[in-house]
Write an enzyme that holds these catalytic residues in place. Structure first.
Site, PDB file in Angstrom:
ATOM      1  N   SER A 132       5.547  -7.461   0.336  1.00 54.27           N
ATOM      2  CA  SER A 132       4.371  -8.293   0.497  1.00 54.27           C
ATOM      3  C   SER A 132       3.381  -7.879  -0.573  1.00 54.27           C
ATOM      4  O   SER A 132       3.722  -7.806  -1.756  1.00 54.27           O
ATOM      5  CB  SER A 132       3.792  -8.130   1.910  1.00 54.27           C
ATOM      6  OG  SER A 132       2.615  -8.884   2.078  1.00 54.27           O
ATOM      7  N   TYR A 146      -0.539 -18.051  -3.931  1.00 55.99           N
ATOM      8  CA  TYR A 146       0.090 -16.723  -3.846  1.00 55.99           C
ATOM      9  C   TYR A 146      -0.208 -16.053  -2.513  1.00 55.99           C
ATOM     10  O   TYR A 146       0.705 -15.576  -1.825  1.00 55.99           O
ATOM     11  CB  TYR A 146      -0.391 -15.846  -5.002  1.00 55.99           C
ATOM     12  CG  TYR A 146       0.117 -14.426  -4.922  1.00 55.99           C
ATOM     13  CD1 TYR A 146       1.463 -14.141  -5.139  1.00 55.99           C
ATOM     14  CD2 TYR A 146      -0.749 -13.372  -4.617  1.00 55.99           C
ATOM     15  CE1 TYR A 146       1.935 -12.838  -5.056  1.00 55.99           C
ATOM     16  CE2 TYR A 146      -0.272 -12.072  -4.539  1.00 55.99           C
ATOM     17  CZ  TYR A 146       1.058 -11.814  -4.753  1.00 55.99           C
ATOM     18  OH  TYR A 146       1.534 -10.523  -4.660  1.00 55.99           O
ATOM     19  N   LYS A 150       2.209 -14.773   0.693  1.00 54.97           N
ATOM     20  CA  LYS A 150       2.285 -13.392   1.159  1.00 54.97           C
ATOM     21  C   LYS A 150       1.797 -13.264   2.607  1.00 54.97           C
ATOM     22  O   LYS A 150       2.317 -12.431   3.372  1.00 54.97           O
ATOM     23  CB  LYS A 150       1.498 -12.470   0.229  1.00 54.97           C
ATOM     24  CG  LYS A 150       2.143 -12.309  -1.148  1.00 54.97           C
ATOM     25  CD  LYS A 150       3.590 -11.841  -1.048  1.00 54.97           C
ATOM     26  CE  LYS A 150       4.216 -11.594  -2.413  1.00 54.97           C
ATOM     27  NZ  LYS A 150       5.640 -11.163  -2.311  1.00 54.97           N
TER      28      LYS A 150
END
Length: 273
Positions: A132, A146, A150
């Protein structure tokens, strides 16, 4: 019996460094990447299989898993490391690049995991390690895509942690901070439209901060993450989350301790916004 790890995104950075570390520790390594024909270092190592795996290509995932099991008999650990960062104003991103970000960082992780799970479940053991980021617990401006991926990895991993325990399979999350890799190069997809003038002060502030000497000195080397991955795999615990890098510890402690307004205010101040 020698244990085996399968690593996605092993051509550089965290993936390649982890492959070498586990090899040095006496493990078999299945080092996968999109273009194995370009790899000339890992191919020289004994007990290391370098093979193609593109997390957006289902056939390549199935083939790499099958080839790894054929070569070493068993996959004990899957390291879902492949991924990249898409940054820029959300409004500026075309949908094909938005889909590519989620296909790589989320769907690819899920599909690779699904390919390995029947094998691990049949063995009654195994460990899934998902890379992660501090960006799975906090965000920076311009990182909607992004960070969205994550945050998804964190949720997927946390749920898997519950459901796979009964099958004898452990799930781990590693959360690196700033790492001195090529994330700003081929692992970075930046989109901007200067005609969208409202966003430009944020763009300039963020890249000014990321390019600063202070930020460079805070970045950890990939071996820092590789060693945390090693600890996560071998510590014998059911711990879910592992932070990698001093800045990861500091930032995530602050995020946990502060309310939204205070944390956002401090981040804006650091960025000069």
């Amino acid at each position: 019996m020698t244990q085996t790890i399968l690593i996605t995104g092993a051509s550089s950075g965290i993936g390649k460094t982890t492959a070498k570390l586990f090899h040095d520790k006496g493990w078999n390594v299945i080092a996968t990447m999109r273009r194995p024909e370009n790899e000339d270092e890992l191919t020289q190592l004994p007990n290391t299989l370098v093979t193609r795996l593109d997390v957006t290509d289902s056939a390549s995932i199935e083939a790499a898993v099958a080839e790894g099991i054929k070569a070493f008999g068993k996959i004990d650990v899957l390291l879902n490391n492949a991924g990249y960062g898409a940054y820029g104003p959300l409004e500026a991103f075309p949908m094909d690049r938005i889909k590519r970000q989620f296909d790589t960082n989320v769907i690819g992780l899920i599909e690779t995991t699904k390919a390995v799970l029947p094998h691990m479940r049949a063995n009654g053991s195994g460990t899934i390690v998902n890379i992660s980021s501090i960006g799975g617990q906090m965000t920076f401006p311009l990182g909607a895509l992004y960070h969205g991926t994550k945050f998804a990895v964190e949720g997927i991993s946390e749920a898997m942690h519950f459901e796979l325990e009964a099958a004898g399979i452990k799930t781990k999350i590693v959360e690196p901070g700033m790492i001195a890799t090529d994330f700003g190069g081929r692992s970075f997809d930046f989109v901007n439209d200067e005609a969208m003038t409202e966003y430009q002060p944020v763009v300039q502030a963020l890249f000014g901060a990321w390019g600063s000497e202070e930020m460079a000195t805070r970045a950890s080397q990939p071996i820092v993450v590789a060693e945390v991955i090693w600890d996560a795999v071998t510590d014998g615990t059911n711990t879910l989350r592992y932070r990698a890098g001093a800045d990861a510890v500091e930032l995530l402690d602050n995020r946990k301790a502060l309310d939204d307004a205070t944390f956002f205010g401090g981040l804006k101040q650091q960025l000069g916004l």
